[in-house]
Design a protein around this motif. Structure first.
Motif, PDB file in Angstrom:
ATOM      1  N   MET A   1       0.913  -1.216  -0.027  1.00 38.99           N
ATOM      2  CA  MET A   1      -0.160   0.016  -0.104  1.00 38.99           C
ATOM      3  C   MET A   1       0.925   1.183   0.018  1.00 38.99           C
ATOM      4  O   MET A   1       0.628   2.116  -0.655  1.00 38.99           O
ATOM      5  CB  MET A   1      -0.947  -0.056   1.140  1.00 38.99           C
ATOM      6  CG  MET A   1      -1.691   1.255   1.245  1.00 38.99           C
ATOM      7  SD  MET A   1      -2.958   0.868   2.547  1.00 38.99           S
ATOM      8  CE  MET A   1      -3.375   2.311   2.914  1.00 38.99           C
ATOM      9  N   ALA A   2       2.039   1.241   0.619  1.00 37.71           N
ATOM     10  CA  ALA A   2       2.945   2.396   1.076  1.00 37.71           C
ATOM     11  C   ALA A   2       3.224   2.652  -0.487  1.00 37.71           C
ATOM     12  O   ALA A   2       3.532   3.830  -0.937  1.00 37.71           O
ATOM     13  CB  ALA A   2       4.082   2.324   1.890  1.00 37.71           C
ATOM     14  N   GLY A   3       3.875   1.696  -1.148  1.00 33.27           N
ATOM     15  CA  GLY A   3       4.416   1.761  -2.581  1.00 33.27           C
ATOM     16  C   GLY A   3       3.270   2.319  -3.513  1.00 33.27           C
ATOM     17  O   GLY A   3       3.910   3.241  -4.499  1.00 33.27           O
ATOM     18  N   GLN A   4       2.130   2.045  -3.662  1.00 26.75           N
ATOM     19  CA  GLN A   4       1.198   2.649  -4.267  1.00 26.75           C
ATOM     20  C   GLN A   4       0.841   3.822  -4.040  1.00 26.75           C
ATOM     21  O   GLN A   4       0.758   4.712  -4.888  1.00 26.75           O
ATOM     22  CB  GLN A   4      -0.069   2.043  -4.368  1.00 26.75           C
ATOM     23  CG  GLN A   4       0.112   0.223  -4.970  1.00 26.75           C
ATOM     24  CD  GLN A   4      -1.192  -0.421  -4.670  1.00 26.75           C
ATOM     25  OE1 GLN A   4      -1.993  -0.344  -3.831  1.00 26.75           O
ATOM     26  NE2 GLN A   4      -1.306  -1.469  -5.501  1.00 26.75           N
ATOM     27  N   LEU A   5       0.865   4.284  -2.844  1.00 28.97           N
ATOM     28  CA  LEU A   5       0.678   5.764  -2.303  1.00 28.97           C
ATOM     29  C   LEU A   5       1.872   6.445  -2.739  1.00 28.97           C
ATOM     30  O   LEU A   5       1.762   7.823  -3.203  1.00 28.97           O
ATOM     31  CB  LEU A   5       0.473   5.929  -0.786  1.00 28.97           C
ATOM     32  CG  LEU A   5      -0.902   5.310  -0.172  1.00 28.97           C
ATOM     33  CD1 LEU A   5      -0.589   5.112   1.334  1.00 28.97           C
ATOM     34  CD2 LEU A   5      -2.039   6.442  -0.519  1.00 28.97           C
ATOM     35  N   ALA A   6       3.076   6.123  -2.812  1.00 27.03           N
ATOM     36  CA  ALA A   6       4.382   6.983  -3.045  1.00 27.03           C
ATOM     37  C   ALA A   6       4.267   7.016  -4.700  1.00 27.03           C
ATOM     38  O   ALA A   6       4.585   8.085  -5.263  1.00 27.03           O
ATOM     39  CB  ALA A   6       5.614   6.023  -2.787  1.00 27.03           C
ATOM     40  N   ALA A   7       3.850   6.108  -5.494  1.00 28.07           N
ATOM     41  CA  ALA A   7       3.632   6.003  -6.920  1.00 28.07           C
ATOM     42  C   ALA A   7       2.867   7.242  -6.974  1.00 28.07           C
ATOM     43  O   ALA A   7       2.802   7.885  -8.165  1.00 28.07           O
ATOM     44  CB  ALA A   7       3.439   4.810  -7.335  1.00 28.07           C
ATOM     45  N   ALA A   8       1.807   7.417  -6.397  1.00 25.66           N
ATOM     46  CA  ALA A   8       0.768   8.559  -6.720  1.00 25.66           C
ATOM     47  C   ALA A   8       1.412   9.796  -6.105  1.00 25.66           C
ATOM     48  O   ALA A   8       0.479  10.826  -6.200  1.00 25.66           O
ATOM     49  CB  ALA A   8      -0.761   7.919  -6.124  1.00 25.66           C
ATOM     50  N   GLY A   9       2.263   9.834  -5.557  1.00 28.21           N
ATOM     51  CA  GLY A   9       2.882  11.133  -4.956  1.00 28.21           C
ATOM     52  C   GLY A   9       2.420  11.612  -3.708  1.00 28.21           C
ATOM     53  O   GLY A   9       2.519  12.513  -3.233  1.00 28.21           O
ATOM     54  N   ARG A  10       1.874  10.410  -2.886  1.00 27.50           N
ATOM     55  CA  ARG A  10       1.410  11.043  -1.668  1.00 27.50           C
ATOM     56  C   ARG A  10       2.254  10.366  -0.644  1.00 27.50           C
ATOM     57  O   ARG A  10       1.921   9.578  -0.054  1.00 27.50           O
ATOM     58  CB  ARG A  10      -0.227  10.096  -1.702  1.00 27.50           C
ATOM     59  CG  ARG A  10      -1.196  10.713  -2.569  1.00 27.50           C
ATOM     60  CD  ARG A  10      -2.511  10.058  -2.666  1.00 27.50           C
ATOM     61  NE  ARG A  10      -3.225   9.578  -1.430  1.00 27.50           N
ATOM     62  CZ  ARG A  10      -4.020   8.921  -1.369  1.00 27.50           C
ATOM     63  NH1 ARG A  10      -4.601   8.260  -2.674  1.00 27.50           N
ATOM     64  NH2 ARG A  10      -4.911   8.765  -0.445  1.00 27.50           N
ATOM     65  N   PHE A  11       3.298  10.985  -0.655  1.00 27.65           N
ATOM     66  CA  PHE A  11       4.366  10.527   0.207  1.00 27.65           C
ATOM     67  C   PHE A  11       4.202  10.755   1.795  1.00 27.65           C
ATOM     68  O   PHE A  11       4.729   9.636   2.358  1.00 27.65           O
ATOM     69  CB  PHE A  11       5.738  11.490   0.050  1.00 27.65           C
ATOM     70  CG  PHE A  11       5.990  11.319  -1.498  1.00 27.65           C
ATOM     71  CD1 PHE A  11       6.536  10.048  -2.013  1.00 27.65           C
ATOM     72  CD2 PHE A  11       5.983  12.315  -2.313  1.00 27.65           C
ATOM     73  CE1 PHE A  11       6.856  10.005  -3.383  1.00 27.65           C
ATOM     74  CE2 PHE A  11       6.382  12.277  -3.634  1.00 27.65           C
ATOM     75  CZ  PHE A  11       6.589  11.235  -4.147  1.00 27.65           C
ATOM     76  N   ASP A  12       3.338  11.566   2.346  1.00 29.44           N
ATOM     77  CA  ASP A  12       3.205  11.877   3.684  1.00 29.44           C
ATOM     78  C   ASP A  12       2.455  10.484   4.043  1.00 29.44           C
ATOM     79  O   ASP A  12       2.524   9.993   5.151  1.00 29.44           O
ATOM     80  CB  ASP A  12       2.389  13.196   4.018  1.00 29.44           C
ATOM     81  CG  ASP A  12       3.304  14.325   3.686  1.00 29.44           C
ATOM     82  OD1 ASP A  12       4.492  14.020   3.851  1.00 29.44           O
ATOM     83  OD2 ASP A  12       2.692  15.262   3.657  1.00 29.44           O
ATOM     84  N   GLU A  13       1.259  10.188   3.274  1.00 25.83           N
ATOM     85  CA  GLU A  13       0.646   8.926   3.643  1.00 25.83           C
ATOM     86  C   GLU A  13       1.330   7.840   3.557  1.00 25.83           C
ATOM     87  O   GLU A  13       1.110   6.618   4.447  1.00 25.83           O
ATOM     88  CB  GLU A  13      -0.568   8.941   2.804  1.00 25.83           C
ATOM     89  CG  GLU A  13      -1.578  10.113   2.969  1.00 25.83           C
ATOM     90  CD  GLU A  13      -2.694  10.151   1.605  1.00 25.83           C
ATOM     91  OE1 GLU A  13      -3.641   9.394   1.727  1.00 25.83           O
ATOM     92  OE2 GLU A  13      -2.646  11.094   0.803  1.00 25.83           O
ATOM     93  N   ALA A  14       2.278   7.610   2.279  1.00 28.38           N
ATOM     94  CA  ALA A  14       2.994   6.433   2.423  1.00 28.38           C
ATOM     95  C   ALA A  14       4.077   6.100   3.615  1.00 28.38           C
ATOM     96  O   ALA A  14       4.134   5.237   4.057  1.00 28.38           O
ATOM     97  CB  ALA A  14       3.817   6.299   1.134  1.00 28.38           C
ATOM     98  N   VAL A  15       4.541   7.318   4.048  1.00 27.89           N
ATOM     99  CA  VAL A  15       5.566   7.327   5.239  1.00 27.89           C
ATOM    100  C   VAL A  15       4.526   6.987   6.542  1.00 27.89           C
ATOM    101  O   VAL A  15       5.044   5.896   7.199  1.00 27.89           O
ATOM    102  CB  VAL A  15       5.897   8.558   5.523  1.00 27.89           C
ATOM    103  CG1 VAL A  15       6.889   8.655   6.832  1.00 27.89           C
ATOM    104  CG2 VAL A  15       7.267   8.667   4.366  1.00 27.89           C
ATOM    105  N   ALA A  16       3.336   7.127   6.598  1.00 28.31           N
ATOM    106  CA  ALA A  16       2.574   6.965   7.783  1.00 28.31           C
ATOM    107  C   ALA A  16       2.259   5.422   7.858  1.00 28.31           C
ATOM    108  O   ALA A  16       2.417   5.020   8.847  1.00 28.31           O
ATOM    109  CB  ALA A  16       1.314   7.698   7.923  1.00 28.31           C
TER     110      ALA A  16
END
Length: 158
Positions: A1-16
């Protein structure tokens, strides 16, 4: 899930998400590596570097760890140290065009134009999809080259 968030540019959520996962599995090399790869997008290179240095002691020679650490060093302007790490990765993965392009950027920044350009040609060889990255590496380096036409860059790198 974090990888998908990061790929979408949602880095804060990915880190969380990764931080939550690390609370459950603090020794996970994969989660720590993913976190360290995402942190530079939030301009947290110091934290990423700290994580990667620890991972490097746990898994010395791991190409993904070395490449991620080299990327942080490159972003911090430590071109010689980054180039050394990229050399180690390329010894394990000689046909990796992205690593070779980043290695070339280090060489260009250190003023080794001939080696940098030669490595960009290797990265591009047989991979037309790499023309954008190789041209960017060549044009963005302080010791690089600039072309007015994409066809001129492609001809130079061929």
């Amino acid at each position: 899930m974090a990888g998908q968030l990061a790929a979408a540019g949602r880095f804060d959520e990915a880190v969380a998400v990764i931080d939550s996962a690390l609370a459950l599995a603090p020794a996970s090399l994969e989660l720590q590596l993913l976190l360290a790869q995402i942190l530079p997008h939030r301009n947290e290179r110091g934290r990423a570097r700290e994580i990667l240095e620890k991972l490097r002691t746990v898994a010395p020679g791991h190409p993904d760890i070395l490449a991620a650490l080299a990327r942080v060093l490159l972003l911090d302007g430590e071109y010689a140290a980054a180039a050394d790490l990229y050399r180690q990765v390329l010894a394990q993965r000689p046909d990796d065009p992205l690593t070779r392009t980043s290695f070339s950027a280090c060489l260009l920044e250190m003023g080794d134009r001939a080696a940098g350009e030669a490595n960009l040609r290797l990265a591009l060889r047989g991979r037309p999809q790499m023309i954008g990255r190789t041209t960017s590496a060549l044009a963005m380096a302080s010791h690089g080259r600039f072309f007015f036409r994409p066809s001129a860059a492609a001809k130079f790198l061929s």
